[in-house]
Design a protein around this motif. Sequence first.
Motif, PDB file in Angstrom:
ATOM      1  N   ARG A  54      29.236  25.487  21.412  1.00  0.00           N
ATOM      2  CA  ARG A  54      28.056  25.045  22.968  1.00  0.00           C
ATOM      3  C   ARG A  54      29.126  23.883  22.646  1.00  0.00           C
ATOM      4  O   ARG A  54      28.663  22.987  21.531  1.00  0.00           O
ATOM      5  CB  ARG A  54      26.969  24.777  22.760  1.00  0.00           C
ATOM      6  CG  ARG A  54      25.932  23.967  23.750  1.00  0.00           C
ATOM      7  CD  ARG A  54      24.497  24.424  23.692  1.00  0.00           C
ATOM      8  NE  ARG A  54      23.680  23.566  24.684  1.00  0.00           N
ATOM      9  CZ  ARG A  54      22.746  23.102  24.939  1.00  0.00           C
ATOM     10  NH1 ARG A  54      21.584  24.889  23.947  1.00  0.00           N
ATOM     11  NH2 ARG A  54      21.742  22.686  25.580  1.00  0.00           N
ATOM     12  N   ILE A  55      29.641  22.576  23.322  1.00  0.00           N
ATOM     13  CA  ILE A  55      30.072  21.513  23.383  1.00  0.00           C
ATOM     14  C   ILE A  55      30.188  21.377  24.171  1.00  0.00           C
ATOM     15  O   ILE A  55      29.264  20.680  25.302  1.00  0.00           O
ATOM     16  CB  ILE A  55      31.972  21.837  23.932  1.00  0.00           C
ATOM     17  CG1 ILE A  55      32.583  22.823  23.426  1.00  0.00           C
ATOM     18  CG2 ILE A  55      32.685  20.791  23.532  1.00  0.00           C
ATOM     19  CD1 ILE A  55      33.743  23.476  23.756  1.00  0.00           C
ATOM     20  N   ASP A  56      29.012  19.739  23.707  1.00  0.00           N
ATOM     21  CA  ASP A  56      28.542  19.019  24.062  1.00  0.00           C
ATOM     22  C   ASP A  56      29.246  17.628  24.021  1.00  0.00           C
ATOM     23  O   ASP A  56      30.068  16.755  23.115  1.00  0.00           O
ATOM     24  CB  ASP A  56      27.531  18.055  23.274  1.00  0.00           C
ATOM     25  CG  ASP A  56      26.666  16.953  23.945  1.00  0.00           C
ATOM     26  OD1 ASP A  56      26.627  16.442  24.916  1.00  0.00           O
ATOM     27  OD2 ASP A  56      25.146  17.098  23.677  1.00  0.00           O
ATOM     28  N   HIS A  57      30.415  17.266  25.372  1.00  0.00           N
ATOM     29  CA  HIS A  57      31.475  16.297  25.830  1.00  0.00           C
ATOM     30  C   HIS A  57      31.002  14.897  25.544  1.00  0.00           C
ATOM     31  O   HIS A  57      32.039  14.532  25.418  1.00  0.00           O
ATOM     32  CB  HIS A  57      31.885  16.648  26.909  1.00  0.00           C
ATOM     33  CG  HIS A  57      32.914  18.040  26.664  1.00  0.00           C
ATOM     34  ND1 HIS A  57      33.879  17.794  26.050  1.00  0.00           N
ATOM     35  CD2 HIS A  57      32.589  19.143  28.028  1.00  0.00           C
ATOM     36  CE1 HIS A  57      34.897  19.493  26.281  1.00  0.00           C
ATOM     37  NE2 HIS A  57      34.099  20.171  27.574  1.00  0.00           N
ATOM     38  N   GLN A  58      29.638  14.610  26.336  1.00  0.00           N
ATOM     39  CA  GLN A  58      29.104  13.174  26.210  1.00  0.00           C
ATOM     40  C   GLN A  58      29.062  12.848  24.944  1.00  0.00           C
ATOM     41  O   GLN A  58      29.097  11.708  24.201  1.00  0.00           O
ATOM     42  CB  GLN A  58      27.625  13.365  26.661  1.00  0.00           C
ATOM     43  CG  GLN A  58      26.981  12.094  26.592  1.00  0.00           C
ATOM     44  CD  GLN A  58      25.876  11.810  27.557  1.00  0.00           C
ATOM     45  OE1 GLN A  58      24.609  13.125  27.209  1.00  0.00           O
ATOM     46  NE2 GLN A  58      25.296  10.596  28.004  1.00  0.00           N
ATOM     47  N   LYS A  59      28.138  14.056  23.688  1.00  0.00           N
ATOM     48  CA  LYS A  59      28.463  13.634  22.346  1.00  0.00           C
ATOM     49  C   LYS A  59      29.588  13.368  22.171  1.00  0.00           C
ATOM     50  O   LYS A  59      30.019  12.292  20.600  1.00  0.00           O
ATOM     51  CB  LYS A  59      27.741  14.688  21.729  1.00  0.00           C
ATOM     52  CG  LYS A  59      27.302  13.764  20.057  1.00  0.00           C
ATOM     53  CD  LYS A  59      26.564  15.030  19.689  1.00  0.00           C
ATOM     54  CE  LYS A  59      26.811  15.074  17.892  1.00  0.00           C
ATOM     55  NZ  LYS A  59      25.965  16.320  17.123  1.00  0.00           N
ATOM     56  N   ASP A  65      33.469   6.143  21.273  1.00  0.00           N
ATOM     57  CA  ASP A  65      33.530   4.806  21.944  1.00  0.00           C
ATOM     58  C   ASP A  65      33.452   4.855  23.611  1.00  0.00           C
ATOM     59  O   ASP A  65      34.042   4.484  24.282  1.00  0.00           O
ATOM     60  CB  ASP A  65      33.524   3.528  21.350  1.00  0.00           C
ATOM     61  CG  ASP A  65      32.881   3.582  19.808  1.00  0.00           C
ATOM     62  OD1 ASP A  65      32.629   3.186  19.352  1.00  0.00           O
ATOM     63  OD2 ASP A  65      34.153   3.085  18.718  1.00  0.00           O
ATOM     64  N   LEU A  66      33.464   5.495  23.979  1.00  0.00           N
ATOM     65  CA  LEU A  66      33.620   6.026  25.706  1.00  0.00           C
ATOM     66  C   LEU A  66      32.565   6.785  25.905  1.00  0.00           C
ATOM     67  O   LEU A  66      31.413   7.341  25.752  1.00  0.00           O
ATOM     68  CB  LEU A  66      34.893   7.463  25.902  1.00  0.00           C
ATOM     69  CG  LEU A  66      36.166   6.769  25.137  1.00  0.00           C
ATOM     70  CD1 LEU A  66      36.946   7.879  26.033  1.00  0.00           C
ATOM     71  CD2 LEU A  66      36.299   4.882  26.161  1.00  0.00           C
ATOM     72  N   ALA A  67      32.268   6.070  27.777  1.00  0.00           N
ATOM     73  CA  ALA A  67      31.009   6.668  27.949  1.00  0.00           C
ATOM     74  C   ALA A  67      31.653   8.034  28.935  1.00  0.00           C
ATOM     75  O   ALA A  67      32.052   8.218  29.293  1.00  0.00           O
ATOM     76  CB  ALA A  67      30.310   5.373  28.499  1.00  0.00           C
ATOM     77  N   LEU A  68      30.270   8.726  28.748  1.00  0.00           N
ATOM     78  CA  LEU A  68      30.831  10.351  30.357  1.00  0.00           C
ATOM     79  C   LEU A  68      28.848  10.579  30.203  1.00  0.00           C
ATOM     80  O   LEU A  68      28.223  10.864  29.955  1.00  0.00           O
ATOM     81  CB  LEU A  68      31.053  11.350  28.922  1.00  0.00           C
ATOM     82  CG  LEU A  68      31.058  12.506  30.008  1.00  0.00           C
ATOM     83  CD1 LEU A  68      32.361  12.192  30.626  1.00  0.00           C
ATOM     84  CD2 LEU A  68      31.776  13.673  28.760  1.00  0.00           C
ATOM     85  N   ARG A  69      28.835  11.306  31.235  1.00  0.00           N
ATOM     86  CA  ARG A  69      27.080  11.615  31.960  1.00  0.00           C
ATOM     87  C   ARG A  69      27.115  12.345  30.807  1.00  0.00           C
ATOM     88  O   ARG A  69      28.153  13.132  30.521  1.00  0.00           O
ATOM     89  CB  ARG A  69      27.865  11.209  33.488  1.00  0.00           C
ATOM     90  CG  ARG A  69      27.390  10.864  34.603  1.00  0.00           C
ATOM     91  CD  ARG A  69      26.820  10.916  35.676  1.00  0.00           C
ATOM     92  NE  ARG A  69      28.185  11.841  36.604  1.00  0.00           N
ATOM     93  CZ  ARG A  69      29.689  11.123  37.030  1.00  0.00           C
ATOM     94  NH1 ARG A  69      29.884  10.251  37.020  1.00  0.00           N
ATOM     95  NH2 ARG A  69      30.439  12.113  37.377  1.00  0.00           N
ATOM     96  N   PRO A  70      26.098  12.748  30.852  1.00  0.00           N
ATOM     97  CA  PRO A  70      25.394  14.607  30.199  1.00  0.00           C
ATOM     98  C   PRO A  70      26.675  15.705  31.135  1.00  0.00           C
ATOM     99  O   PRO A  70      26.319  15.696  31.746  1.00  0.00           O
ATOM    100  CB  PRO A  70      23.856  14.326  30.264  1.00  0.00           C
ATOM    101  CG  PRO A  70      23.390  13.250  30.955  1.00  0.00           C
ATOM    102  CD  PRO A  70      24.955  12.329  31.595  1.00  0.00           C
ATOM    103  N   THR A  71      27.139  16.260  29.731  1.00  0.00           N
ATOM    104  CA  THR A  71      28.204  17.414  30.364  1.00  0.00           C
ATOM    105  C   THR A  71      28.129  18.102  28.958  1.00  0.00           C
ATOM    106  O   THR A  71      28.509  17.879  28.361  1.00  0.00           O
ATOM    107  CB  THR A  71      29.621  16.466  30.733  1.00  0.00           C
ATOM    108  OG1 THR A  71      29.504  16.162  31.614  1.00  0.00           O
ATOM    109  CG2 THR A  71      30.718  17.914  30.618  1.00  0.00           C
TER     110      THR A  71
END
Length: 149
Positions: A54-59, A65-71
């Motif tokens: 299970r990969i949490d791209h947002q985390k 130090d980059l922003a990403l919506r929950p993915t």
Amino acid sequence: MFKSVCLTAAMVLCPLAANATESLLMQESTHSVQATADKFVSIAEGKGLNVFARIDHQKNAQGVDLALRPTQVIIFGNPVVGTKLMQCSQSMGIDLPLKVLVSEDENQKVWLTYQNPHYLKTLHNVKGCDAVIEKVSGVMGALTSAAAK
């Protein structure tokens, strides 16, 4: 809500391929990304499927130090079914185990997205595995629908 999406290297070709099998299928969820992903994992494991990662791209984005919506991406499968597919076309191994993307769009809607097994059949020129493809298609539809509710 269930919709299909046509994604190709040349997006301009999508209208020309209206009758082709859609490559990605999407199911809208009524839950957050985290709750949808948790529910998907619970249902998949309850059905005897292996959840490999299970990969949490947002985390991961936050870690640099980059922003990403929950993915999140969930990698899961059944070695018996996967092996049968690879016996029909070994190149299927590049798309196995199966994956589902759980993400939040710019409108804060949450979606489960996965590769259409019928598209994979065409992509990998799978012969002699129609029953397995149908089974995988049914399981993917059922899992995403259940996780979305």
